[in-house]
Design an enzyme around this catalytic site. Sequence first.
Site, PDB file in Angstrom:
ATOM      1  N   HIS A  38      -6.989  12.624  -0.941  1.00  0.00           N
ATOM      2  CA  HIS A  38      -5.955  11.996  -0.126  1.00  0.00           C
ATOM      3  C   HIS A  38      -6.154  12.443   1.319  1.00  0.00           C
ATOM      4  O   HIS A  38      -6.315  13.630   1.587  1.00  0.00           O
ATOM      5  CB  HIS A  38      -4.567  12.389  -0.638  1.00  0.00           C
ATOM      6  CG  HIS A  38      -3.472  11.611   0.031  1.00  0.00           C
ATOM      7  ND1 HIS A  38      -3.538  10.235   0.194  1.00  0.00           N
ATOM      8  CD2 HIS A  38      -2.302  11.989   0.588  1.00  0.00           C
ATOM      9  CE1 HIS A  38      -2.463   9.820   0.817  1.00  0.00           C
ATOM     10  NE2 HIS A  38      -1.688  10.856   1.077  1.00  0.00           N
ATOM     11  N   HIS A  74       0.252  10.000   6.998  1.00  0.00           N
ATOM     12  CA  HIS A  74      -0.727   9.519   6.020  1.00  0.00           C
ATOM     13  C   HIS A  74      -0.274   8.202   5.415  1.00  0.00           C
ATOM     14  O   HIS A  74       0.896   7.830   5.504  1.00  0.00           O
ATOM     15  CB  HIS A  74      -0.963  10.578   4.931  1.00  0.00           C
ATOM     16  CG  HIS A  74       0.283  11.049   4.230  1.00  0.00           C
ATOM     17  ND1 HIS A  74       0.432  11.084   2.875  1.00  0.00           N
ATOM     18  CD2 HIS A  74       1.462  11.522   4.733  1.00  0.00           C
ATOM     19  CE1 HIS A  74       1.628  11.542   2.556  1.00  0.00           C
ATOM     20  NE2 HIS A  74       2.273  11.829   3.659  1.00  0.00           N
ATOM     21  N   CYS A 109      -6.085   5.429   2.245  1.00  0.00           N
ATOM     22  CA  CYS A 109      -5.704   6.522   3.141  1.00  0.00           C
ATOM     23  C   CYS A 109      -6.862   7.000   4.010  1.00  0.00           C
ATOM     24  O   CYS A 109      -6.658   7.473   5.122  1.00  0.00           O
ATOM     25  CB  CYS A 109      -5.121   7.684   2.323  1.00  0.00           C
ATOM     26  SG  CYS A 109      -6.210   8.270   1.002  1.00  0.00           S
TER      27      CYS A 109
END
Length: 225
Positions: free
Chosen positions: A30, A42, A147
């Site tokens: 991530h 994010h 992401c």
Amino acid sequence: MGLIFHKISRDKLRPGDHIYSWRAAYIYAHHGIYIGDGKVIHFTRRHGTGTFLDKIFLSSNPPKQCLSCGDQSNLSGVLCSCLDCFLDGGDLYLFDYGVKKVVLMAKIRSGTCTTAPTDASEQVIARANYLLLHNCFGNYHTFENNCEDFAIYCKTSLLVGENYLLGRTGQASSVSATSIATNMISGFDVWGIRSVIRLYKDIGVRKDAAKVPVEILRRANAREG
Ligand SMILES: [Zn+2]
């Protein structure tokens, strides 16, 4: 900097850094932009892909009931979370910019660096805050708009494809159905043809990558929606 990942400690973090944390036994990472004061911007999903990959990818949502962030479990798109929620118990890694082609090709794992240079940290943070304010990075897509795409765009303003439409081309270097399947089987990329493919896909060398201001990105995707 190692041949696999660039792990760093929290006290080495600088505002504007592109950071990431591995999930699910190094299958998926991530990514986000550290903006200072223990906060990370994010790009997240709320709903799953409807496939077996959900078990792996749904961990990219922040946990519930953080005293700093509140309950973000029903939110999606561009979020601002504390570093603890972002890391979700994982270690902290730095995504490197402006690396030499030979370094990129030597990396055992993709999705950890790019040859593209980063913009100034003030520009990176301003871009991330703009996308947070307007929540305008399109719909999360595991392979086409994720992401890592978000963080790379914040760092460079580079996008690939026609008309600046998000979710069409998959500019992130690490995630594709093929690479996930391969990584799930072998654990790591093998040296050879994959390193050549990695260089070919790197946004720093792609001829179809262009600098796109956030305002134009927002307008282009608003028209599309
Ligand atoms: Zn939090």
